[in-house]
Design an enzyme around this catalytic site. Structure first.
Site, PDB file in Angstrom:
ATOM      1  N   HIS A  47       7.867 -14.486 -58.573  1.00 23.31           N
ATOM      2  CA  HIS A  47       6.789 -15.087 -59.598  1.00 23.31           C
ATOM      3  C   HIS A  47       7.278 -15.852 -60.579  1.00 23.31           C
ATOM      4  CE1 HIS A  47       3.228 -12.236 -58.568  1.00 23.31           C
ATOM      5  NE2 HIS A  47       3.898 -11.760 -57.984  1.00 23.31           N
ATOM      6  N   GLY A  65      -0.201 -11.717 -55.328  1.00 23.87           N
ATOM      7  CA  GLY A  65      -1.168 -10.935 -55.246  1.00 23.87           C
ATOM      8  C   GLY A  65      -1.000  -9.913 -53.989  1.00 23.87           C
ATOM      9  N   GLU A  66      -2.112 -10.013 -53.198  1.00 21.72           N
ATOM     10  CA  GLU A  66      -1.953  -8.943 -52.031  1.00 21.72           C
ATOM     11  C   GLU A  66      -2.418  -9.824 -50.570  1.00 21.72           C
ATOM     12  OE1 GLU A  66      -0.623  -6.213 -51.004  1.00 21.72           O
ATOM     13  OE2 GLU A  66      -1.366  -6.889 -49.100  1.00 21.72           O
ATOM     14  N   GLU A  69       5.626 -17.700 -62.670  1.00 17.71           N
ATOM     15  CA  GLU A  69       4.526 -18.020 -63.861  1.00 17.71           C
ATOM     16  C   GLU A  69       4.573 -17.026 -64.989  1.00 17.71           C
ATOM     17  OE1 GLU A  69       4.075 -16.670 -61.107  1.00 17.71           O
ATOM     18  OE2 GLU A  69       2.295 -15.027 -61.271  1.00 17.71           O
ATOM     19  N   CYS A 117       5.155 -15.782 -53.766  1.00 17.41           N
ATOM     20  CA  CYS A 117       5.011 -14.281 -53.446  1.00 17.41           C
ATOM     21  C   CYS A 117       4.041 -14.137 -52.227  1.00 17.41           C
ATOM     22  CB  CYS A 117       4.846 -13.520 -54.650  1.00 17.41           C
ATOM     23  SG  CYS A 117       5.464 -11.757 -54.236  1.00 17.41           S
ATOM     24  N   ILE A 149       8.065  -8.976 -57.571  1.00 17.54           N
ATOM     25  CA  ILE A 149       7.221  -7.790 -57.378  1.00 17.54           C
ATOM     26  C   ILE A 149       6.850  -7.365 -55.907  1.00 17.54           C
ATOM     27  CG2 ILE A 149       4.812  -6.781 -58.371  1.00 17.54           C
ATOM     28  CD1 ILE A 149       5.078  -9.168 -60.527  1.00 17.54           C
ATOM     29  N   ARG A 150       7.315  -6.549 -55.494  1.00 12.17           N
ATOM     30  CA  ARG A 150       6.919  -6.149 -53.987  1.00 12.17           C
ATOM     31  C   ARG A 150       7.357  -7.473 -53.245  1.00 12.17           C
ATOM     32  NH1 ARG A 150       2.250  -4.253 -52.338  1.00 12.17           N
ATOM     33  NH2 ARG A 150       1.379  -5.047 -54.133  1.00 12.17           N
TER      34      ARG A 150
END
Ligand code: GLN
Length: 181
Positions: free
Chosen positions: A163, A39-40, A165, A71, A127-128
């Site tokens: 990730h 997430g962030e 999942e 992440c 992802i980033r």
């Protein structure tokens, strides 16, 4: 409370364990293991602080509850994060650099072998993603991509840059569940 938690829940339930979403101190007391999703991380840190969760999380984690950070979740677990001035529980002896894969390419997939789960490669989605820049002496490197650790374990803590999942392969979650049992 933020980010890509739903697919983790589905994966955990597909493996026969019960998944609940953790948003409050009461929730933290109920669980026997915790996945902090992607997430962030800045938003997660702010929500953890606002909901008074940093100390309860630290206390349960230090008393032996397994935690898996993926992440952004790995950023939340790390003891050292470059250019990050928000509160973190500081649990895992790793240093991470945020968005370090993201500048070249927004998102990518990579396949790699994971120590202890067989020869068949695992595909990770980045992802980033944060990059691990240092592992303490007690940290076991379970997988690497381009000579950089991407899946690491320190006692009852597990962390991945990618990730796990999103691909439908349950082996990393099965590894985490085995750490709870
Ligand atoms: N770049 C995000 C962060 O710094 C992490 C991205 C992710 O979790 N997929 O928090």
């Amino acid at each position: 409370m933020q980010g890509a938690y739903h697919k983790h829940s589905l994966m955990i339930e597909s493996l026969g364990a019960e998944a609940i979403e953790v948003r409050t101190v009461e929730d933290i007391e109920k669980i026997s293991g915790l996945i902090i999703p992607g997430g962030e991380s800045t938003v997660m840190s702010k929500l953890l602080t606002r909901n008074g969760l940093i100390e309860p999380l630290r206390r349960r984690a230090l008393s032996g509850m397994p935690v898996f950070g993926t992440c952004a979740g790995m950023i939340i677990l790390a003891k050292e994060v470059d250019d990050f001035n928000l509160p973190l529980p500081g649990l895992m002896d790793i240093s991470v650099h945020r968005n370090a894969y993201g500048r070249q390419l927004e998102s990518f997939e990579a396949a790699f072998t994971v120590k202890g789960i067989g020869e068949e490669p695992v595909t990770g989605i980045f992802i980033r993603a944060p990059k691990i820049t240092r592992c303490g002496a007690g940290v076991d490197i379970l997988a690497e991509y381009e000579d950089v650790p991407i899946l690491v374990r320190e006692n009852h803590f597990l962390a991945s840059s990618f990730h796990p999942e999103l691909t439908g392969d349950p082996r990393i979650h099965a590894l985490f569940l085995s750490m709870i049992k």
